[in-house]
Design a protein around this motif. Structure first.
Motif, PDB file in Angstrom:
ATOM      1  N   HIS A 292      29.897  40.436  34.862  1.00  0.00           N
ATOM      2  CA  HIS A 292      29.627  40.150  33.452  1.00  0.00           C
ATOM      3  C   HIS A 292      28.512  41.021  32.892  1.00  0.00           C
ATOM      4  O   HIS A 292      28.392  41.150  31.671  1.00  0.00           O
TER       5      HIS A 292
ATOM      6  N   LEU B  28      43.218  30.126  32.994  1.00  0.00           N
ATOM      7  CA  LEU B  28      42.895  30.790  31.729  1.00  0.00           C
ATOM      8  C   LEU B  28      43.051  29.843  30.538  1.00  0.00           C
ATOM      9  O   LEU B  28      42.328  29.970  29.544  1.00  0.00           O
TER      10      LEU B  28
ATOM     11  N   ARG C 209      31.074  31.037  29.772  1.00  0.00           N
ATOM     12  CA  ARG C 209      31.637  32.210  30.441  1.00  0.00           C
ATOM     13  C   ARG C 209      31.936  31.863  31.899  1.00  0.00           C
ATOM     14  O   ARG C 209      31.471  30.849  32.418  1.00  0.00           O
ATOM     15  N   TRP C 210      32.685  32.762  32.558  1.00  0.00           N
ATOM     16  CA  TRP C 210      33.079  32.485  33.944  1.00  0.00           C
ATOM     17  C   TRP C 210      31.863  32.296  34.842  1.00  0.00           C
ATOM     18  O   TRP C 210      31.827  31.363  35.657  1.00  0.00           O
TER      19      TRP C 210
ATOM     20  N   THR D 258      39.436  41.235  35.316  1.00  0.00           N
ATOM     21  CA  THR D 258      39.982  40.147  34.510  1.00  0.00           C
ATOM     22  C   THR D 258      41.183  39.481  35.163  1.00  0.00           C
ATOM     23  O   THR D 258      41.442  38.297  34.919  1.00  0.00           O
ATOM     24  N   ASP D 259      41.920  40.218  36.005  1.00  0.00           N
ATOM     25  CA  ASP D 259      43.078  39.629  36.665  1.00  0.00           C
ATOM     26  C   ASP D 259      42.691  38.749  37.841  1.00  0.00           C
ATOM     27  O   ASP D 259      43.497  37.921  38.281  1.00  0.00           O
TER      28      ASP D 259
ATOM     29  N   ILE E 133      34.799  46.454  32.007  1.00  0.00           N
ATOM     30  CA  ILE E 133      35.383  45.247  32.597  1.00  0.00           C
ATOM     31  C   ILE E 133      36.894  45.378  32.470  1.00  0.00           C
ATOM     32  O   ILE E 133      37.498  44.994  31.474  1.00  0.00           O
ATOM     33  N   THR E 134      37.505  45.960  33.479  1.00  0.00           N
ATOM     34  CA  THR E 134      38.916  46.330  33.450  1.00  0.00           C
ATOM     35  C   THR E 134      39.780  45.208  34.021  1.00  0.00           C
ATOM     36  O   THR E 134      39.296  44.149  34.428  1.00  0.00           O
ATOM     37  N   ALA E 135      41.090  45.490  34.078  1.00  0.00           N
ATOM     38  CA  ALA E 135      42.033  44.514  34.627  1.00  0.00           C
ATOM     39  C   ALA E 135      41.752  44.217  36.091  1.00  0.00           C
ATOM     40  O   ALA E 135      42.120  43.152  36.595  1.00  0.00           O
TER      41      ALA E 135
ATOM     42  N   HIS F  47      39.998  28.072  29.550  1.00  0.00           N
ATOM     43  CA  HIS F  47      38.866  28.968  29.261  1.00  0.00           C
ATOM     44  C   HIS F  47      38.868  29.321  27.773  1.00  0.00           C
ATOM     45  O   HIS F  47      39.719  30.070  27.300  1.00  0.00           O
TER      46      HIS F  47
END
Length: 827
Positions: free
Chosen positions: A332, A152, A256-257, A344-345, A339-341, A155
């Motif tokens: 994305h 992270l 972006r990822w 993102t986790d 776009i929840t945890a 990023h």
């Protein structure tokens, strides 16, 4: 005490050479094994921080040196001069635990942040551990969180966007390419067909960053760079992968990822594609031969077995990377609030492992020139690819599961909005034409079929403008009988008053359903919805929940302005046909106010032959049942009575409710033995009883509407009592009979044996015929012969949710007991 050894690439003269599989194996091992191997066979490492945990097995690890440069924990000159016992000590280390972690990660096969409890320790070959632990995905535990936090920190995306799907499709095409000359598993080479990339956006802007990433991988990872770690047979320094992974991620920090991954995969695709081009044209192109000679490839192309094995294993891992990258692209594309945890986790973890796998694949491609004659992949290399492939697949499976849940949540939200919009459309919004609400209900379908046979054509929905419309809603399984009757009723008079539109509603559509739909609508004269399989879920839900459609077809009546006149006009249509127009509640009330209960009303529209006999003044006897012996006796005694009373009698067999195929043999026997007249077929029998059920349903609606004005059902609706009696007869298998004629209001009815016995006792009541008339004399005798005990039962049609709380017995007027019956009858 750990051994002292020099940092010399040559092995000690007195010790046997170390097992290379043990020293560089990627198969997960316990913490004790890793620590022992590192201390006994690897260079000294810096002391563990508080994040690294306790040491085990009594081994001593050198503390950090007293003075170090800000970017290093221990440089290589210090390693050459010192030993584990002689390492200088310091009371305070000036760097954070993260810096120490980054430095130490260059001197181990697996990053410290990916220790025994990390992904690297769980997804090895042969592992049977569950993908979740204590209800949580394994790659979200605390050890992996350290690595994810480092990812992270690399990023920092800005507003740089590009068409990632197009670039990934090009990359995927390259990864799936085969060279038949060196790939025995490749399919036969097809005729030359070039894929058109004209619709792809130009990627010229990203050529520089792809070159930079390629240089980073070549310089730091494939050829040593900063690392002096163990070198594999393919030329890759394994302990530099972690450093190079973060270095590459830093180069694409502004993307972006999904864009990061596509650019890095493009770098690998370029390398892989160039290698395949050299292999494919080596035998026919002098320039290719020259390039291959410089790159030391000629002998490689001649060793097909080893090269095929390496390419085949590498392609498997490349496909897994593409699959996981595709999933991240789909993530994305979700709305930001979805776009929840759960995503993102775990996306940073997925990105980290994809980049590491890119380095693995690059090493196998670049290392091809380092093969020895007929050398195949080592066990370590095969295990490495298998381990990482399994890891990517499991991460992808978890993210796909979360993605599916998110899509369902989004679809449910959209469906709820559309459902509420349809409710407003047909309840609160005032329209000036019927077409706009129909468009909202039927979208995205925008055309209808009209006409039958060869004259059928496609038309727009606007052909229904300013017309009364009857929406015939049904599935494909329970519509044949309704269609049969509707076709007989759909005359020119109907077409001048209103239009019918068939809307098939199914939860799921198959190819068989498509074929059945084509067969059903091919001969329909009215309008049919085009491509009903595209009907939205919200529309199907609205029809089911708001208009009450279940299994039986319903007929929704809309006026020229789109207002709903009736949510099911079928009862009115079955009872009064076109006279029910415009199918409003007020029209239904007026029709019942004018209607009398008589035989003509009972058989209207079902049997033209009987109607003609009524016009001639004949007595008509309707009867039913399934007992053939009783039918023979009943018809025989009736003929005797009619002859004795000198009356003209016509008998009609009407079967029973819900007629099955078992009724047809009875009809055939009655016709063959000339016992009586019968309704033409099973469809007409079904329609006869369906009309009676429709009368009951319509009456219940009227009683429910009047109930708010003080009307009590107990005040006895005589017509409703007769309808209930007929419904009771319709469920009897033992037989029943009803006789009347047009000029008389009286309709005499009774159950089978009671009726037969009363007819057999004709001599007892014939004396009353001159004064009371035939029907009155027969009815009085039946009342005198009523048994003291009786059992009356009937099944109410479950339509429109109208089930009364109480129903009176037609024999004794007492309240009947209520039961629930679930029935499935297959023949």
């Amino acid at each position: 005490m750990a051994k002292r050894f020099q940092l010399n690439p040559k092995p000690f003269s007195t010790d046997p050479p170390a097992d290379p599989l043990k020293r560089v194996s990627l198969i997960p091992r316990s913490a004790e094994q890793k620590l022992a191997d590192n201390l006994a066979e690897r260079r000294p490492v810096a002391a563990k921080t508080h994040e690294d945990g306790e040491q085990s097995d009594g081994h001593h690890v050198a503390p950090p040196p007293k003075t170090v440069e800000p970017t290093k924990v221990m440089d290589h000159e210090t390693e050459k001069k010192g030993s584990i016992n002689a390492a200088p000590k310091t009371a305070h280390h000036p760097h954070s635990s993260e810096d120490i972690l980054d430095a130490n990660s260059r001197h181990s096969l697996v990053p410290r942040s990916l220790g025994d409890n990390s992904l690297g320790g769980r997804f090895g070959p042969g592992k049977k551990q569950a993908f979740h632990r204590n209800g949580r995905p394994m790659f979200s535990l605390s050890d992996d969180r350290v690595m994810a936090d480092r990812v992270l920190k690399t990023h920092s995306p800005d507003m740089v966007f590009f068409d990632v799907r197009s670039l990934l499709s090009v990359v995927d095409d390259i990864f799936k390419s085969h060279v038949p000359s060196i790939d025995s598993s490749a399919p036969p080479k097809p005729s030359l067909v070039f894929k058109d990339y004209a619709d792809h956006v130009s990627f010229e802007t990203f050529a520089d960053i792809i070159d930079q990433i390629s240089c980073e991988i070549e310089c730091k990872c494939l050829h040593g760079g900063e690392s002096h770690g163990v070198k594999t047979t393919t030329g890759l320094h394994l302990d530099s992968r972690n450093t190079t992974t973060f270095s590459v991620l830093s180069m694409v920090s502004k993307y972006r990822w999904d864009a990061k991954l596509v650019l890095i995969l493009a770098t690998l695709a370029v390398k892989y594609g160039v290698f395949l081009l050299l292999a494919e044209t080596y035998a026919t192109n002098q320039l290719t031969k020259s390039l291959a000679l410089i790159k030391q490839l000629p002998s490689i192309f001649s060793r097909h077995n080893a090269l095929h094995q390496r390419l085949d294993k590498t392609r498997v891992l490349m496909q897994d990377m593409v699959d996981l990258t595709t999933t991240i692209i789909q993530i994305h594309q979700l709305p930001p609030n979805h776009i929840t945890a759960a995503f993102t986790d775990h996306v940073p973890t997925a990105v980290y492992w994809i980049v590491r796998c890119v380095l693995i694949c690059a090493s196998h491609i670049s290392g091809a020139s380092g093969f020895k004659q007929d050398q195949i992949m080592s066990f370590m290399e095969v295990s490495e690819i298998h381990e990482n492939s399994e890891r990517l697949r499991k991460i992808n499976a978890y993210l796909l599961e979360q993605l599916k849940k998110s899509h369902l949540t989004i679809e449910d939200g959209i469906m709820e909005e559309e459902y509420q919009e349809l409710i407003q459309t047909f309840t609160t919004i005032i329209h000036v034409d019927v077409v706009p609400p129909l468009i909202r209900l039927l979208r995205p379908i925008d055309f209808l079929y009209h006409g039958d046979g060869v004259s059928k054509r496609r038309v727009g929905i606007n052909v229904l403008t300013q017309k009364h419309v009857l929406l015939l809603v049904s599935d494909l399984e329970n519509i044949e009988k309704e269609l049969y009757i509707m076709e007989s009723l759909y005359t020119e008079a109907w077409q001048q008053s209103f239009e019918i539109l068939w809307v098939p509603v199914q939860d799921f559509w198959t190819e068989a359903d498509d074929a059945k739909f084509e067969s059903l609508h091919s001969n329909m004269k009215w309008y049919v919805l085009g491509e009903p399989r595209r009907l939205r879920r919200s529309a199907a839900r609205f029809v089911r929940q708001w208009w009450g459609f279940k299994n039986r077809p319903i007929l929704i009546a809309l006026d020229p302005k789109g207002q709903v006149m009736s949510t099911n006009a079928f009862p009115m249509v079955w009872i009064w046909q076109s006279f029910a127009y415009p199918f409003t509640t007020s029209r239904e009330r007026d029709l019942w106010g004018e209607q009398e209960w008589n035989l003509e009303f009972l058989i209207d529209g079902t049997d033209p032959h009987s109607l003609n006999q009524l016009v001639e003044g004949k007595y008509i006897c309707l009867y039913g049942g399934e007992d053939m012996q009783w039918i023979r006796n009943f018809t025989s005694v009736w003929r005797s009575v009619a002859k004795a009373a000198n009356i003209q009698l016509e008998m009609v067999y009407v079967g029973k409710r819900n007629p099955k195929k078992g009724i047809q043999p009875i009809i055939n026997t009655i016709r063959e033995d000339n016992l009586s007249h019968t309704l033409p077929d099973l469809f007409q029998i079904w329609f006869f009883w369906t009309r009676i059920e429709s009368m009951w349903e319509s009456k219940q609606r009227m009683l429910k509407a009047h109930g708010t004005k003080g009307f009590k059902e107990e005040e006895k609706d005589l017509v409703l009592q007769e309808i209930v009696a007929m419904l009771g007869f319709g469920g009897e298998g033992d037989g029943w009979g009803l006789v009347s004629r047009t000029s008389d209001d009286l309709m005499v009815r009774a159950k089978g044996n009671l009726f037969s016995n009363a007819l057999a006792e004709y001599n007892e009541w014939e004396v009353n015929i001159p004064t009371h008339g035939f029907l009155k004399a027969l009815n009085d005798h039946l009342l005198m012969r009523l048994p003291p005990h009786h059992c009356t039962r009937f099944m109410l049609p479950e339509t429109a949710g109208i089930i009364p709380n109480e129903v009176e017995c037609t024999e004794c007027r007492r309240t009947m007991e209520k039961y629930y019956l679930y029935q499935c009858c297959l023949e």
